[in-house]
Design a protein around this motif. Structure first.
Motif, PDB file in Angstrom:
ATOM      1  N   UNK A 132      54.769  17.887  26.678  1.00 17.55           N
ATOM      2  CA  UNK A 132      54.216  19.073  26.037  1.00 17.55           C
ATOM      3  C   UNK A 132      53.887  20.155  27.043  1.00 17.55           C
ATOM      4  N   UNK A 133      53.255  19.778  28.152  1.00 16.33           N
ATOM      5  CA  UNK A 133      52.951  20.751  29.205  1.00 16.33           C
ATOM      6  C   UNK A 133      54.236  21.336  29.785  1.00 16.33           C
ATOM      7  N   UNK A 134      55.224  20.476  30.030  1.00 18.82           N
ATOM      8  CA  UNK A 134      56.495  20.942  30.574  1.00 18.82           C
ATOM      9  C   UNK A 134      57.166  21.939  29.635  1.00 18.82           C
ATOM     10  N   UNK A 135      57.177  21.637  28.332  1.00 17.86           N
ATOM     11  CA  UNK A 135      57.816  22.523  27.360  1.00 17.86           C
ATOM     12  C   UNK A 135      57.145  23.894  27.323  1.00 17.86           C
ATOM     13  N   UNK A 136      55.813  23.904  27.311  1.00 15.58           N
ATOM     14  CA  UNK A 136      55.087  25.176  27.263  1.00 15.58           C
ATOM     15  C   UNK A 136      55.284  25.961  28.554  1.00 15.58           C
ATOM     16  N   UNK A 137      55.195  25.290  29.697  1.00 11.59           N
ATOM     17  CA  UNK A 137      55.292  25.974  30.994  1.00 11.59           C
ATOM     18  C   UNK A 137      56.654  26.625  31.188  1.00 11.59           C
ATOM     19  N   UNK A 164      60.174  29.711  37.942  1.00 11.18           N
ATOM     20  CA  UNK A 164      59.956  28.741  39.020  1.00 11.18           C
ATOM     21  C   UNK A 164      58.536  28.173  38.967  1.00 11.18           C
ATOM     22  N   UNK A 165      57.574  29.058  38.741  1.00 12.04           N
ATOM     23  CA  UNK A 165      56.193  28.593  38.639  1.00 12.04           C
ATOM     24  C   UNK A 165      56.004  27.707  37.412  1.00 12.04           C
ATOM     25  N   UNK A 166      56.698  28.032  36.321  1.00  9.11           N
ATOM     26  CA  UNK A 166      56.621  27.205  35.129  1.00  9.11           C
ATOM     27  C   UNK A 166      57.189  25.821  35.355  1.00  9.11           C
ATOM     28  N   UNK A 167      58.340  25.763  36.051  1.00  8.35           N
ATOM     29  CA  UNK A 167      58.929  24.466  36.380  1.00  8.35           C
ATOM     30  C   UNK A 167      57.983  23.668  37.272  1.00  8.35           C
ATOM     31  N   UNK A 168      57.368  24.347  38.243  1.00  8.73           N
ATOM     32  CA  UNK A 168      56.411  23.662  39.120  1.00  8.73           C
ATOM     33  C   UNK A 168      55.228  23.110  38.325  1.00  8.73           C
ATOM     34  N   UNK A 169      54.742  23.903  37.366  1.00  6.72           N
ATOM     35  CA  UNK A 169      53.628  23.431  36.538  1.00  6.72           C
ATOM     36  C   UNK A 169      54.043  22.203  35.734  1.00  6.72           C
ATOM     37  N   UNK A 170      55.263  22.224  35.209  1.00  5.55           N
ATOM     38  CA  UNK A 170      55.760  21.064  34.477  1.00  5.55           C
ATOM     39  C   UNK A 170      55.910  19.846  35.358  1.00  5.55           C
ATOM     40  N   UNK A 171      56.407  20.056  36.586  1.00  4.69           N
ATOM     41  CA  UNK A 171      56.545  18.939  37.517  1.00  4.69           C
ATOM     42  C   UNK A 171      55.189  18.351  37.887  1.00  4.69           C
ATOM     43  N   UNK A 172      54.195  19.221  38.031  1.00  6.16           N
ATOM     44  CA  UNK A 172      52.843  18.735  38.326  1.00  6.16           C
ATOM     45  C   UNK A 172      52.344  17.854  37.184  1.00  6.16           C
TER      46      UNK A 172
END
Length: 505
Positions: free
Chosen positions: A104-109, A124-132
């Motif tokens: 869910x976090x990955x999809x939103x980010x 890029x920041x969204x992908x990083x947030x999803x990876x976190x």
């Protein structure tokens, strides 16, 4: 018979050493790699890594209460195959819940930047947030598996997997950062290695449980809702403590700078982690046994475990804490090799060390209250203490007062320590509590402290070489404490359980 007893004693010792080596080895590996991340990425980028590492610790503590609940249930069910199979299904459903949260976090980010929404981050920041988010869930899942292995008594397998996983993740990260020193590269390699670690640990646990995978539906909504209801008090307890303990770096970075957050992270790592890695394995070893003895109604064994738990904890924690406090400059230089950074850290590390050492010697009340399922009190105490420190920390950080931030956290640890022991006293009786604290807390603390201070003074007077001066007083003082604690245990081991002691004049 003597051979059987000897073999059993050796097995217990081997299990304890394995558990201790696994926990200590895994965190020591992390401590070894942290300075390398600092050098490879620079002070500002390392500040971002410090925030991620603090979030990692936050989610490991605040895991919806799943690790505490599942490991406790596993300890209680370890001798009952049918109950153990039920716990295995509970753990699998918990893994589904965690996976849904991460996805869910990955999809939103990722979707918000792609949709052109006015958000302050790029794809890029969204992908990083999803990876976190994925990394946090993988680490939480692995922690649940590791605690379940301990609850089953599979200490050696758990220790080997823990150390190997931490070593592989740290080494792979350093190798990648040397060729691609970036935040995104660090996240990618961490996620890849954490996935391998989780899959391997889970495979070992499934084999150890020998639990059936047939006859139940994994996506059973009523059972998942029941699991979440059971977790609710523990969610509040772990969330409050995790937020208080781990959001300080994020607050410091927001109000001061990422560079200062990196320095503060190193100070808290020095002050809290060494003591934590010494006390954590003790708690992991004894907590399932306390829960099992209480569930079985064996009051004598429960008291004997309580006495052993607290005495061992004092012997393990007090000597190293004194060494870290009185020989701080030497230890920090050995770790960081940077005199300027050491001087900055030494301003706040003693305050944090005092609070952390106090907290580390107070694991038993938490273990007892969890075994007694007094989760409501734990939740209330955690929330009140967390609210206090999360009000104080932004206030001091807004005034760029790191010393004030450190004192806020020292007060937080002290409040939790006092609150836990008071609750334990209200349940087992004030007389029993006073006696227990006198023989299992104050006595070993005084013996170890006097031995350490005497040996430290002798080492300083005779200019003992550095390695011996650092390790000698700590090791000898702890050994003296162990002898004193052994004498106390032999004298007190056959006392009745807590309920009976409440009636003893």
């Amino acid at each position: 018979m003597s051979r059987s007893r000897s073999s059993h004693g050796f097995a217990i010792l081997a299990d304890f050493v394995s558990l201790f080596a696994g926990r200590v080895g895994g965190i020591l590996v992390t401590l070894f790699f942290i300075p390398q991340y600092n050098r490879l990425l620079g002070a500002d980028a390392f500040g971002a890594i410090a925030v991620v590492l603090s979030l990692q610790a936050f989610f490991l503590m605040s895991d919806l209460g799943l690790a505490t609940l599942i490991s406790r249930d596993t300890a209680v069910a370890r001798d009952n195959p049918a109950a153990l199979a039920a716990v295995a299904w509970t753990r699998r459903r918990a893994e589904v819940i965690l996976a849904v949260l991460a996805l869910g976090v990955l999809a939103v980010a990722i979707s918000l930047p792609l949709a052109g929404a006015p958000v302050p981050w790029s794809l890029t920041a969204g992908v990083n947030a999803g990876l976190i988010a994925i990394l946090m869930v993988l680490l939480v899942g692995t922690n649940i598996v590791q605690l379940s292995l301990n609850a089953l008594g599979l200490y050696r397998a758990g220790a080997g997997i823990s150390v190997a996983g931490a070593l592989a993740r740290g080494a792979a990260t350093v190798i990648v950062l040397r060729s691609m020193p970036s935040f995104s590269a660090l996240l990618q390699v961490q996620v890849a290695m954490a996935t391998v670690h989780f899959v391997l640990a889970r495979w070992v646990l499934e084999r150890g449980c020998a639990a059936s995978t047939d006859g139940e539906r994994l996506l059973n909504l009523p059972e998942m809702m029941r699991l979440m209801r059971r977790c609710t008090p523990l969610v509040l307890y772990t969330l409050g403590g995790a937020a208080a303990v781990n959001l300080d770096k994020s607050i410091v970075s927001a109000f001061i700078s990422l560079k200062i957050a990196g320095t503060y992270f190193l100070a808290t790592t020095y002050a809290l982690v060494p003591v934590g890695i010494l006390s954590g394995p003790i708690n992991s070893y004894f907590a399932p046994r306390v829960a099992h003895a209480r569930h079985a109604g064996d009051s004598v064994r429960e008291y004997r475990l309580a006495l052993t738990f607290q005495l061992v904890l004092m012997c393990i924690v007090v000597g190293p804490s004194l060494s870290l406090a009185f020989q701080m400059s030497d230890w920090l230089m050995l770790w960081l090799h940077d005199a300027a950074q050491v001087n900055r850290i030494m301003i706040i590390a003693p305050i944090l060390l005092a609070g952390g050492a106090l907290s580390a010697t107070g694991y038993y009340p938490t273990t007892y209250l969890i075994a007694a399922e007094d989760n409501g009190y734990l939740a209330r105490l955690s929330i009140v203490a967390a609210i206090g420190v999360l009000i104080a920390t932004p206030f001091f950080a807004a005034h760029h007062d790191l010393v004030g931030v450190a004192w806020s956290y020292c007060a937080f640890y002290a409040a939790g320590f006092v609150g836990l022991w008071l609750r334990l006293a209200s349940r087992i009786g004030w007389g029993a509590m006073a006696r227990f604290l006198a023989i299992a807390y104050l006595m070993p603390m005084l013996v170890i402290t006097l031995a350490y201070l005497s040996l430290h003074a002798v080492a300083a007077a005779f200019a003992v070489p550095a390695p011996l001066a650092l390790l000698g007083p700590m090791a000898v003082a702890s050994a003296v404490g162990m002898l004193a604690c052994a004498a106390v245990f032999l004298r007190e081991r056959n006392r009745p359980g807590w309920a009976a002691q409440k009636e003893i004049p």
